[in-house]
Design a protein around this motif. Structure first.
Motif, mmCIF file in Angstrom:
data_model
loop_
_atom_site.group_PDB
_atom_site.id
_atom_site.type_symbol
_atom_site.label_atom_id
_atom_site.label_comp_id
_atom_site.label_asym_id
_atom_site.label_seq_id
_atom_site.Cartn_x
_atom_site.Cartn_y
_atom_site.Cartn_z
ATOM 1 N N TYR A 216 6.386 2.308 -1.236
ATOM 2 C CA TYR A 216 7.363 3.361 -1.528
ATOM 3 C C TYR A 216 6.639 4.647 -1.903
ATOM 4 N N ARG A 217 7.182 5.769 -1.447
ATOM 5 C CA ARG A 217 6.646 7.081 -1.827
ATOM 6 C C ARG A 217 7.787 8.077 -1.861
ATOM 7 N N ALA A 218 7.816 8.913 -2.907
ATOM 8 C CA ALA A 218 8.800 9.991 -3.014
ATOM 9 C C ALA A 218 8.066 11.287 -3.279
ATOM 10 N N LEU A 219 8.403 12.322 -2.532
ATOM 11 C CA LEU A 219 7.812 13.643 -2.713
ATOM 12 C C LEU A 219 8.897 14.633 -3.086
ATOM 13 N N ILE B 59 8.373 1.357 3.181
ATOM 14 C CA ILE B 59 7.802 0.665 4.326
ATOM 15 C C ILE B 59 8.569 -0.630 4.592
ATOM 16 N N LEU B 60 8.933 -0.843 5.848
ATOM 17 C CA LEU B 60 9.658 -2.042 6.254
ATOM 18 C C LEU B 60 8.704 -3.226 6.357
ATOM 19 N N PRO B 61 9.241 -4.434 6.431
ATOM 20 C CA PRO B 61 8.376 -5.633 6.460
ATOM 21 C C PRO B 61 7.352 -5.637 7.587
ATOM 22 N N ASP B 62 7.638 -4.951 8.713
ATOM 23 C CA ASP B 62 6.657 -4.971 9.801
ATOM 24 C C ASP B 62 5.386 -4.193 9.460
ATOM 25 N N GLY B 63 5.429 -3.370 8.400
ATOM 26 C CA GLY B 63 4.247 -2.646 7.927
ATOM 27 C C GLY B 63 3.938 -1.382 8.684
ATOM 28 N N ALA C 292 2.247 8.865 4.780
ATOM 29 C CA ALA C 292 2.552 7.625 5.494
ATOM 30 C C ALA C 292 1.424 7.228 6.431
ATOM 31 N N ARG C 293 0.826 8.190 7.112
ATOM 32 C CA ARG C 293 -0.294 7.865 8.003
ATOM 33 C C ARG C 293 -1.438 7.242 7.214
ATOM 34 N N ALA C 294 -1.689 7.761 6.021
ATOM 35 C CA ALA C 294 -2.746 7.184 5.192
ATOM 36 C C ALA C 294 -2.430 5.751 4.795
ATOM 37 N N MET D 106 0.841 -1.178 0.000
ATOM 38 C CA MET D 106 0.000 0.000 0.000
ATOM 39 C C MET D 106 0.885 1.240 0.000
ATOM 40 N N THR D 107 0.639 2.190 -0.870
ATOM 41 C CA THR D 107 1.456 3.387 -0.967
ATOM 42 C C THR D 107 0.781 4.599 -0.370
ATOM 43 N N GLY D 108 -0.450 4.484 0.073
ATOM 44 C CA GLY D 108 -1.130 5.634 0.653
ATOM 45 C C GLY D 108 -1.971 6.349 -0.373
#
Length: 895
Positions: free
Chosen positions: A71-74, A90-94, A124-126, A1-3
């Protein structure tokens, strides 16, 4: 999920520069590589822990791989140039994401990294990320300072030359205050060229008298302008004595501010010319821009980082000694003073400036916001808070761009100065056809009033009332409470004034016996000193003056209202009586106001002997309303700021999963069935009365047997999707006492509603109690609103409701419980037992939390809620969900 996929937005850097924040992707490969290649070796080493040039290519490849799961880049850019880049993976723990941030050389310490991280945290919160993880060299003090100053909780672990940082993404009050502070400072910096420009140019000032541009040019020139002033005209070399050039580019100095007064179709081109010349702010007075021209104008301003006032506005003015700018086409210059004024309507602006001038109240800064494409009320509140010249803010606005951000700003500013507005658009017509009780109750007037009340804004009904209240707040101390002593020289006017005070919510108490005796000794024979105090028509100026002075200095009341009419009986003339009114010397312990029915003006400020003024009104109702507003402000200031309590046993994650599952099955949204409603409410500890779902007659009988209380009675309610008002549809049966009655009731419902009915709900018959109503509605502009009041079938008929915007503080909940007319029933009216107030408080806090957690929650309707001394019981609940992405109202971004 990328948000959530956010559209590009513009936001202000720390120095007031406008940056564009957008998602980075494959098209940014070369720009990202250039960003790193142009870094100094030292900055490159701090970013990658090595100065190897290959790092730039690898970083560009990572961004060019595009948006992918986790992954997200701004990117932050200005005028097409990449200023900075922030990424998370995002790391494997999610729940945790590794982040990195880089800023172009030459743009350090201007807030680029902080702004990027705020927006990255929002994304990231989303995506349900709860923490950022980052590694940095311990010598990289700049990036460590950025993490520390975010306002989020940061923990550090040092390992040799490196430091590992964990940043928790919880949005608490500390974080919101930090974001607010950064936004305030950036906003003030961006308004400097607008309100304190060194050089001003007027574009569109014609050579013939009568044009708006020429009027503005003349006002600037004649207003003792201290800075440079130019005109832009394709032919003229001078206009109204002001040097003119063919274009903005030809001007000898680049303007800080350009005023544009050209035809609507020419506005975008004029703005583009200003942007290319590096003009920093625009005032566009031109009206009639269509959608295409409007979009083009705002796009130009955002691309070139220009703040914009207007279009379709009167202009702006700043009376500070070292500015003295009147860039309006008003007929007269605003006088210098301490009242900040911002309006949308040019007509309202002219009327307000004229009214303040008649009162002798000067203006610090005036801004006609017009169509509010950019600069709005929030910007002006922040400016006045910091300008060092303003102590009274007047904001008769017709709309709010971001009400929740405006509310936070107003709540802070109102602690240091009165903030006044006109509550325009109070009609309830727009919500009369609402589907639920909650939506029907949540009128535009109620929503706006909730904002004003919580933020400490003084909301008047008319422009005249605003001026009358401003006069009192400008001239007099605040009352300590609502008790008023009325003094008159004619019994009838005293009675009218007392009635006006009571109608306005003030109290006109009896005076104590010792004070009555003291007043009688000061007044002529025949005077009465109850309250109202009737000094009679024979009182002379000295007697009146002594009476007023005694009440102002010693009286038990919180304010003194003096109503005077000229008569032929007094030895003193009407002017003598007014002089007596204003002869009270020294600072006043409580406000003193006058009612002079013979006065031509609706309100005036009468000079006091020894300094200061006394507000005088021609109508007692105006005086009483102004006093009521002043008392309300004093009450608001005396209260400590409320707090949003922590709630145990809240399952936000489970609630979001239930919401997502429902909207996956129903993409257009809709009303939840009773079972899903109960599950969702249960996530927030909101319990309902015991109930059972019955699909046929036999299940209904079995449920009734299982749920019936000691008296054996139950209730049966029909259900089908979309059924809301069961009483109106006669879709329920009460007081069913045995199996045969249950069967008969079920058959009746089946006969009348047929296949439309999918099931019935069976409940035990509830004990007696006060029927209440509690609910939530999401306003598209204002956010979640919690509504509370008298419930039952007559809830809309009686309209006994109060509302507050979520999140609710403990003070907001107290106000909700005490504001409806039915509130005495909750506190033990006429000897009856009080309701369980603690449980009611919890219910409202939990509704508030649910509304804040779930932006998809369009409506929640709990009616009736039975309140008794042993607790509360929710008898019926409905919830409607709609697809809606979360939008952080406090995330920094321009309109």
């Amino acid at each position: 999920m990328t948000g959530v996929q956010e559209a590009p937005v513009h936001a202000l850097l720390a120095d007031g520069t406008t940056a564009r924040i957008r998602q980075a992707g494959p098209a940014d490969r070369e720009a990202v590589q250039r960003l790193y290649q142009e870094m100094s070796p030292q900055n490159l080493r701090l970013r990658f822990f090595t100065a190897n040039p290959a790092s730039a290519r690898l970083a560009a490849d990572r961004v060019a791989a595009g948006d992918r799961p986790g992954y997200r880049a701004l990117a932050a850019e200005y005028d097409g140039r990449l200023l900075g880049l922030a990424e998370y993976e995002i790391l494997p723990d999610g729940g945790t994401a590794d982040i990195s941030v880089a800023v172009a050389d030459g743009w350090h310490r201007r807030g680029v990294a902080t702004l990027l991280l705020e927006h990255l945290a929002h994304a990231a919160r989303a995506a349900h990320v709860t923490a950022f993880s980052a590694d940095a060299l311990a010598e990289n003090r700049d990036v460590l300072r950025v993490f520390h100053d975010l306002g989020l909780r940061v923990t550090r672990h040092f390992d040799g030359p490196e430091v590992h940082c964990t940043v928790e993404l919880t949005q608490d009050e500390t974080y919101l205050s930090a974001v607010e502070s950064r936004g305030r400072l950036a906003g003030i910096a961006s308004l400097q060229p607008l309100l304190r420009p060194g050089t001003v140019a007027v574009i569109g000032a014609g050579r013939t008298p009568g044009s708006v541009g020429r009027a503005i040019l003349r006002n600037i020139r004649n207003g003792s302008r201290t800075g440079r002033l130019y005109a832009v005209h394709p032919e003229a070399r001078s206009i109204a004595g002001v040097h003119a050039c063919r274009s903005v580019a030809d001007l000898p100095h680049v303007p800080d501010l350009a005023v544009i007064a050209v035809p609507a179709a020419a506005v975008p081109a004029a703005a583009e010319e200003c942007g290319r010349a590096r003009v920093r702010a625009l005032v566009v007075v031109s009206a009639g821009l269509d959608t295409r021209h409007s979009g083009a104008l705002l796009d130009v301003c955002r691309r070139h980082g220009m703040r914009l006032v207007g279009p379709n506005c009167l202009g702006l003015a700043n009376t500070e000694d070292d500015v003295r700018l009147d860039a309006t086409f008003a007929a007269r210059h605003p006088g210098p003073g301490s009242a900040g004024v911002a309006v949308q309507s040019a007509g309202v602006g002219i009327a307000l400036l004229d009214g303040l001038a008649r009162l002798g109240i000067g203006v610090s800064a005036f801004v006609s916001l017009g169509d509010k494409y950019d600069v709005g009320g929030n910007d002006m509140l922040q400016w006045w808070e910091a300008d060092g010249h303003t102590d009274l803010a007047l904001l008769p606005l017709e709309s709010f761009g971001n009400p929740r951000a405006f509310s936070r700003t107003a709540r802070r500013v109102a602690r240091s100065m009165p903030v006044l507005t006109v509550d325009a658009g109070r009609s309830e017509a727009g919500r009369r056809a609402a589907a639920s009780h909650t939506a029907a109750a949540a009128t535009p007037a109620m929503t706006r009033q909730a904002l004003f009340t919580q933020a400490g804004i003084t909301a008047t009904r008319t422009l005249g009332e605003l001026l009358g209240t401003a006069a009192l707040l400008h001239a007099q101390p605040l009352p300590r409470g609502t008790k008023v002593v009325v003094v008159s020289n004619a019994g009838g006017t005293g009675v009218l004034a007392a009635d006006a005070c009571v109608d306005a919510g003030l109290v006109v108490p009896r005076l104590p016996g010792d004070l009555v005796d003291e007043l009688r000794a000061l007044l002529p024979d025949g005077a009465t000193a109850g309250n109202p105090v009737d000094v009679t028509a024979t009182a002379d100026a000295e007697q009146l003056s002594r009476c007023i002075d005694h009440l102002v200095r010693r009286g038990p009341a919180d304010a003194v209202l003096v109503s005077l009419v000229p008569t032929a009986l007094a030895t003193a003339t009407g002017e003598d009586l007014v002089r007596a009114l204003t002869s009270v010397h020294g600072p006043l312990a409580r406000p003193l106001v006058a009612v002079l029915p013979a006065q031509a003006a609706r309100v005036e400020l009468l000079p006091r002997a020894g300094g200061g003024t006394v507000p005088a009104y021609s109508d007692a109702e105006d005086a009483a309303r102004a006093l009521a507003h002043a008392a309300a402000r004093a009450h608001w200031l005396a209260r400590l700021p409320g707090a949003v309590p922590e709630l145990p046993d809240v399952e936000t994650g489970r609630a979001k999963d239930l919401t997502a599952a429902f909207l996956d099955a129903e993409p257009d949204g809709g009303w939840l069935d009773p079972r899903t409603t109960a599950l969702l409410l249960g996530c927030y500890g909101i319990a309902q009365i015991a109930w059972a779902w019955a699909r046929d007659e036999d299940e209904a009988v079995a449920a009734a047997k299982r749920l019936a209380g000691p008296d054996g009675r139950v209730v049966m309610k029909a259900y089908w999707p979309g059924l809301l008002h069961k009483s109106e549809r006669h879709a329920l049966h009460l007081d069913l006492q045995n199996a045969s009655q249950v069967r008969a009731a079920h058959r009746d419902l089946v006969t009348r509603f047929g296949d439309r009915m999918t099931a019935v709900v069976v409940q035990p018959l509830a004990d007696r109690g006060t029927e209440l109503f509690a609910g939530v509605v999401q306003d598209e502009v204002f956010g979640p609103l919690v509504v509370f009041g008298l419930g039952g079938t007559a809830t809309e008929l009686l309209a006994d409701h109060a509302a507050r915007l979520a999140p609710l503080t403990d003070l907001d909940v107290h106000d909700l419980l005490t504001s409806p007319r039915c509130s005495p029933l909750l506190f033990g009216y006429a000897g009856s037992p009080a309701a369980d107030l603690g449980s009611l408080e919890q219910l409202l806090h939990r509704l508030s939390r649910m509304a804040c957690d779930l932006p998809e929650l369009a409506e929640a309707d709990l009616n009736p809620v039975l309140a008794g001394p042993r607790g509360i019981t929710t008898l019926d609940a409905r919830v409607r969900l709609v697809p809606r992405h979360p939008r952080d109202p406090y995330l920094r971004r321009l309109r």
